[in-house]
Motif scaffolding. Structure first.
Motif, PDB file in Angstrom:
ATOM      1  N   ILE A   1       0.620  -1.290   0.025  1.00 47.16           N
ATOM      2  CA  ILE A   1       0.025   0.025   0.209  1.00 47.16           C
ATOM      3  C   ILE A   1       1.068   1.295   0.042  1.00 47.16           C
ATOM      4  CG2 ILE A   1      -1.687   1.358   1.432  1.00 47.16           C
ATOM      5  CD1 ILE A   1      -2.822  -1.295   2.262  1.00 47.16           C
ATOM      6  N   TYR A   2       1.827   1.311   0.706  1.00 51.31           N
ATOM      7  CA  TYR A   2       2.600   2.486   0.838  1.00 51.31           C
ATOM      8  C   TYR A   2       4.007   2.549  -0.050  1.00 51.31           C
ATOM      9  CZ  TYR A   2      -0.091   3.147   4.880  1.00 51.31           C
ATOM     10  OH  TYR A   2      -1.166   3.406   5.714  1.00 51.31           O
ATOM     11  N   GLY A   3       3.881   1.449  -1.039  1.00 50.19           N
ATOM     12  CA  GLY A   3       4.940   1.482  -2.241  1.00 50.19           C
ATOM     13  C   GLY A   3       6.318   1.204  -1.862  1.00 50.19           C
ATOM     14  N   HIS A   4       7.291   1.682  -2.606  1.00 53.34           N
ATOM     15  CA  HIS A   4       8.683   1.322  -2.655  1.00 53.34           C
ATOM     16  C   HIS A   4       9.173   1.895  -1.314  1.00 53.34           C
ATOM     17  CE1 HIS A   4      13.043   1.185  -3.590  1.00 53.34           C
ATOM     18  NE2 HIS A   4      12.598   0.431  -4.655  1.00 53.34           N
ATOM     19  N   PRO A   5      10.125   1.100  -0.776  1.00 51.76           N
ATOM     20  CA  PRO A   5      10.506   1.815   0.708  1.00 51.76           C
ATOM     21  C   PRO A   5      11.482   3.165   0.348  1.00 51.76           C
ATOM     22  CG  PRO A   5      11.215  -0.606   0.382  1.00 51.76           C
ATOM     23  CD  PRO A   5      10.583  -0.242  -0.799  1.00 51.76           C
ATOM     24  N   GLN A   6      12.133   3.217  -0.758  1.00 56.34           N
ATOM     25  CA  GLN A   6      12.536   4.709  -0.763  1.00 56.34           C
ATOM     26  C   GLN A   6      11.698   5.696  -1.663  1.00 56.34           C
ATOM     27  OE1 GLN A   6      14.656   1.793  -0.310  1.00 56.34           O
ATOM     28  NE2 GLN A   6      16.113   2.158  -2.213  1.00 56.34           N
ATOM     29  N   LYS A   7      11.797   6.718  -1.278  1.00 60.56           N
ATOM     30  CA  LYS A   7      11.055   7.583  -1.900  1.00 60.56           C
ATOM     31  C   LYS A   7      11.683   8.601  -2.782  1.00 60.56           C
ATOM     32  CE  LYS A   7       7.329   5.580   0.004  1.00 60.56           C
ATOM     33  NZ  LYS A   7       6.867   4.838  -0.826  1.00 60.56           N
ATOM     34  N   ILE A   8      11.111   9.252  -3.933  1.00 62.39           N
ATOM     35  CA  ILE A   8      11.551  10.004  -5.016  1.00 62.39           C
ATOM     36  C   ILE A   8      11.060  11.478  -4.619  1.00 62.39           C
ATOM     37  CG2 ILE A   8      11.958  10.584  -7.321  1.00 62.39           C
ATOM     38  CD1 ILE A   8      13.112   7.839  -6.495  1.00 62.39           C
ATOM     39  N   LYS A   9      11.396  11.873  -3.682  1.00 59.99           N
ATOM     40  CA  LYS A   9      10.599  13.339  -3.100  1.00 59.99           C
ATOM     41  C   LYS A   9      10.579  14.361  -3.932  1.00 59.99           C
ATOM     42  CE  LYS A   9      11.128  12.093   1.845  1.00 59.99           C
ATOM     43  NZ  LYS A   9      11.935  12.389   2.967  1.00 59.99           N
ATOM     44  N   ASP A  10      11.693  14.480  -4.963  1.00 61.42           N
ATOM     45  CA  ASP A  10      11.294  15.625  -5.879  1.00 61.42           C
ATOM     46  C   ASP A  10      10.552  15.222  -7.074  1.00 61.42           C
ATOM     47  OD1 ASP A  10      13.099  14.232  -7.214  1.00 61.42           O
ATOM     48  OD2 ASP A  10      14.726  15.957  -6.976  1.00 61.42           O
ATOM     49  N   GLY A  11      10.014  14.018  -7.198  1.00 62.55           N
ATOM     50  CA  GLY A  11       9.376  13.363  -8.306  1.00 62.55           C
ATOM     51  C   GLY A  11       9.962  13.369  -9.484  1.00 62.55           C
ATOM     52  N   VAL A  12      11.173  13.642  -9.641  1.00 65.86           N
ATOM     53  CA  VAL A  12      12.048  13.849 -10.830  1.00 65.86           C
ATOM     54  C   VAL A  12      12.703  12.554 -11.227  1.00 65.86           C
ATOM     55  CG1 VAL A  12      14.247  14.998 -11.951  1.00 65.86           C
ATOM     56  CG2 VAL A  12      12.567  16.355 -10.478  1.00 65.86           C
ATOM     57  N   LEU A  13      12.472  11.970 -12.558  1.00 62.95           N
ATOM     58  CA  LEU A  13      12.970  10.852 -13.043  1.00 62.95           C
ATOM     59  C   LEU A  13      13.927  10.904 -14.020  1.00 62.95           C
ATOM     60  CD1 LEU A  13       9.399   8.804 -12.922  1.00 62.95           C
ATOM     61  CD2 LEU A  13      11.345   8.643 -11.350  1.00 62.95           C
ATOM     62  N   GLY A  14      14.511  12.143 -14.109  1.00 63.68           N
ATOM     63  CA  GLY A  14      15.610  12.242 -15.204  1.00 63.68           C
ATOM     64  C   GLY A  14      15.125  12.468 -16.585  1.00 63.68           C
ATOM     65  N   CYS A  15      13.862  12.698 -16.681  1.00 69.37           N
ATOM     66  CA  CYS A  15      13.521  13.095 -18.182  1.00 69.37           C
ATOM     67  C   CYS A  15      12.714  14.444 -17.852  1.00 69.37           C
ATOM     68  CB  CYS A  15      12.150  12.334 -18.692  1.00 69.37           C
ATOM     69  SG  CYS A  15      12.722  10.566 -19.124  1.00 69.37           S
ATOM     70  N   ASP A  16      12.885  15.308 -18.793  1.00 68.36           N
ATOM     71  CA  ASP A  16      12.435  16.843 -18.605  1.00 68.36           C
ATOM     72  C   ASP A  16      10.838  16.652 -18.743  1.00 68.36           C
ATOM     73  OD1 ASP A  16      12.652  19.458 -18.980  1.00 68.36           O
ATOM     74  OD2 ASP A  16      11.766  18.974 -20.980  1.00 68.36           O
ATOM     75  N   ASN A  17      10.302  16.004 -19.102  1.00 72.71           N
ATOM     76  CA  ASN A  17       8.747  15.979 -19.062  1.00 72.71           C
ATOM     77  C   ASN A  17       7.953  14.873 -18.685  1.00 72.71           C
ATOM     78  OD1 ASN A  17       9.677  14.227 -21.196  1.00 72.71           O
ATOM     79  ND2 ASN A  17       7.935  15.154 -22.707  1.00 72.71           N
ATOM     80  N   LEU A  18       8.665  14.274 -17.643  1.00 77.57           N
ATOM     81  CA  LEU A  18       7.891  13.133 -17.006  1.00 77.57           C
ATOM     82  C   LEU A  18       8.276  13.311 -15.411  1.00 77.57           C
ATOM     83  CD1 LEU A  18       7.004  10.126 -16.562  1.00 77.57           C
ATOM     84  CD2 LEU A  18       9.292   9.333 -17.067  1.00 77.57           C
ATOM     85  N   PHE A  19       7.287  13.185 -14.751  1.00 76.24           N
ATOM     86  CA  PHE A  19       7.253  13.310 -13.469  1.00 76.24           C
ATOM     87  C   PHE A  19       6.557  12.235 -12.471  1.00 76.24           C
ATOM     88  CE2 PHE A  19       8.332  17.339 -15.295  1.00 76.24           C
ATOM     89  CZ  PHE A  19       9.283  17.788 -14.546  1.00 76.24           C
ATOM     90  N   LEU A  20       6.662  11.960 -11.264  1.00 71.75           N
ATOM     91  CA  LEU A  20       6.206  11.127 -10.505  1.00 71.75           C
ATOM     92  C   LEU A  20       5.218  11.723  -9.512  1.00 71.75           C
ATOM     93  CD1 LEU A  20       6.334   7.888 -10.008  1.00 71.75           C
ATOM     94  CD2 LEU A  20       8.235   8.284  -8.259  1.00 71.75           C
TER      95      LEU A  20
END
Ligand SMILES: Cc1cc2nc3c(=O)[nH]c(=O)nc-3n(C[C@H](O)[C@H](O)[C@H](O)COP(=O)(O)OP(=O)(O)OC[C@H]3O[C@@H](n4cnc5c(N)ncnc54)[C@H](O)[C@@H]3O)c2cc1C
Lengths: 83, 461
Positions: free
Chosen positions: B413-432
């Protein structure tokens, strides 16, 4: 737009964000943020509404110009002169 | 077809992001795999009755006048009015550590302060200093992992109280074992103890309907039964997505709410290194016949309990860890209209691997589900009083059920243990956004969607 029109526009946008905003004692020379309890997310709404209504692109570096009602009018007057 | 803003996932983070964007630009499309929106927080029908899947209580209760509170900010950002929902506050909740101590809390913070002063007088000063610290602390500044447990040990000289404070915050918002990140702890402490619990009137379907009607009125679009199977990209830019049906949809910008690893897999990229397991849960709903019901507590909304000598929040070695968990009595919110239905719900930590193993044999899996409901009922009955005779229907969701209906890996339910807090995935036009951006729960996931749109999407169009 006249300075008066711009003032009305800004207050209208703020009213839209917070329908309980009280403008009676608003000092146009003092920060809107403190007087109306606006946060940065609310300021973003003001910027977005100006864009939606008047196609104005306000760069983030210029946000400080929106601090008080007077500074808003000073900043927007040349941008909205033909609006 | 090319859509300016495409969102994968019609859970609460995707819906909130979509509404936020549609307020200024209606050219947004949500793609949802399931035939229904809501994701983890949805509903299903059995025996012609609606059952909610993922709602015990919403955190972050705030009065209307408290403009800066996350709940009111969220409503303002989405341009939803409080009048569109009826908010019912919790009556009172409790943390019970069997044979040790119990602490009651409500939406009035003074209650837990008094409880601590009375039951843990030696910790009272430390607790006040902790609260003062939390008031001055900004949990949203992105920082590396700091152990909340170690931090708490500095303020609170009693392991029992540390565990009792962590227990509800972990069950309602920790993706990692035995500890929390300090920032996440601060967010959850505020969400549960300083602000508090409530639920909307009606069912979660009514809640989702308000969001969807609002979104549609703003001109936004939604496609259900639309599973994304590939994300198309060239040279660090996203071009669009391909659906499981083979259809291609191009976009300028993409927001994924389905989890980090799930997103990386659609991109054809390797998973992140993972050094601790994902946490699974089982949830059982018991529907009760009020006429047959013994006296269940009427003044408890949620009970967080631990029956073992030391509290463990970790993936169990067995299918289910019955020694701790959460009990929800959904009737016990203030001002709810009298209902002919009564429910009691339980949550326990569970092992995805164990359930996966059981599922190799359908009969064994179903038998274990039945045993889980029985065992859970016994554990609950010891706390709330025996309600066995009143049960008219019950259902148990395992980590596999959650994985099947929400595509959350391992049903965590709470997903992956590590979080991507800035939502940035290394693509200029893709966010989490959503669970794996690190904002958990209903209010958290919705704020996550809103903030990703504010930070990364609005300025582009
Ligand atoms: C049993 C249970 C009890 C809970 N209790 C509470 C509570 O009391 N209080 C609280 O605040 N929170 C609670 N939660 C947590 C809360 O529901 C979640 O934190 C929140 O809803 C997460 O939203 P999200 O948008 O991040 O993720 P999700 O809800 O997982 O949304 C992701 C969506 O993406 C869709 N999707 C996945 N893959 C694809 C694909 N390839 N293509 C298209 N769509 C895809 C999924 O179907 C899903 O709809 C509970 C959850 C559960 C399961």
């Amino acid at each position: 737009m006249t300075r008066e029109d711009i003032k009305t526009l800004i207050l209208e946008i703020i009213q839209d964000i917070d329908d309980e905003a009280d403008f009676d004692n608003l000092d146009p020379g003092k920060p809107l943020r403190d007087q109306l309890d606006l946060d940065s997310m609310d300021f973003l709404d003001i910027v977005m509404e100006l864009r939606k209504r008047h196609q104005l692109q306000i760069p983030e570096a210029d946000y400080p110009h929106l601090a008080t009602l007077n500074s808003c009018v000073d900043y927007l007057e040349p941008l909205l002169k033909d609006a | 077809m090319k859509i300016p803003f495409l969102i994968i996932g019609g859970g609460l983070s995707g819906l909130a992001a979509a509404i936020r964007f549609a307020r200024f630009n209606p050219e947004v499309l949500i793609l949802e795999k399931h035939h229904r929106i809501g994701g983890l927080n949805s509903y299903f029908f059995r025996n012609n009755q609606l059952f909610e899947t993922g709602l015990h209580a919403i955190t972050n209760y705030a009065a209307a006048k408290d403009r800066r509170a996350p709940l009111n900010r969220l409503l303002r950002q989405l341009k939803l009015s409080r009048d569109q929902f009826q908010f019912h506050q919790q009556i009172q909740s409790e943390i019970i550590f069997k044979g040790c101590a119990s602490l009651s809390f409500s939406n009035d913070f003074a209650m837990i302060e008094e409880e601590i002063a009375r039951k843990f007088p030696h910790c009272q000063d430390g607790f006040h200093r902790l609260v003062a610290f939390l008031h001055s602390f900004d949990p949203f500044t992105i920082a590396p992992f700091r152990s909340a447990r170690q931090f708490l040990n500095r303020y609170i000289p009693d392991r029992l109280l540390v565990d009792m404070l962590l227990c509800p915050l972990m069950f309602y918002g920790s993706s990692i074992e035995e500890d929390m990140d300090l920032g996440q702890f601060a967010i959850m402490f505020r969400a549960i103890f300083l602000e508090g619990l409530f639920r909307p009137g009606g069912t979660v379907k009514d809640f989702l309907d308000v969001l969807l009607t609002h979104y549609r009125a703003l001109g936004g679009s939604l496609r259900t039964g639309a599973e994304v199977s590939t994300i198309l990209h060239t040279g660090g830019r996203i071009d669009g997505v391909v659906l499981a049906t083979g259809e291609t949809i191009l976009c300028d910008c993409l927001l994924s709410t389905i989890g980090i690893e799930e997103t990386l897999s659609l991109l054809g990229r390797p998973p992140l290194p993972q050094n601790s397991p994902r946490l699974g849960f089982v949830e059982t709903i018991f529907q009760l016949q009020p006429a047959l019901c013994p006296q269940l507590p009427e003044d408890r909304t949620i009970i967080f309990f631990n029956n073992s000598a030391t509290f463990h929040y970790k993936k169990p070695d067995t299918a289910v860890d019955f020694t701790s968990g959460v009990i929800c009595l959904p009737q016990n919110f203030a001002g709810l209209p009298p209902s002919t239905r009564q429910e009691i719900r339980s949550t326990h930590l569970a092992s995805y691997d164990a359930w996966k193993e059981l599922a190799r044999d359908r009969h064994e899996y179903l038998a274990e589900k039945g045993k889980t409901a029985d065992h859970s009922r016994e554990v609950l009955s010891a706390i709330t009083g025996d309600f066995s005779r009143a049960i008219v229907y019950h259902d148990t969701f395992t980590p596999l059920t959650i994985e099947r209906y929400t595509a959350k890996k391992e049903g965590a339910i709470y997903g992956h243990p590590q979080k991507i807090k800035d939502g940035v995935l290394g693509c200029d036009n893709l966010f989490l956004a959503g669970t794996d951006q690190g904002f958990l729960g209903i209010i958290g996931s919705m704020l996550s969607g809103v903030s990703m749109v504010n930070q990364h999407m609005l300025a582009r169009f």
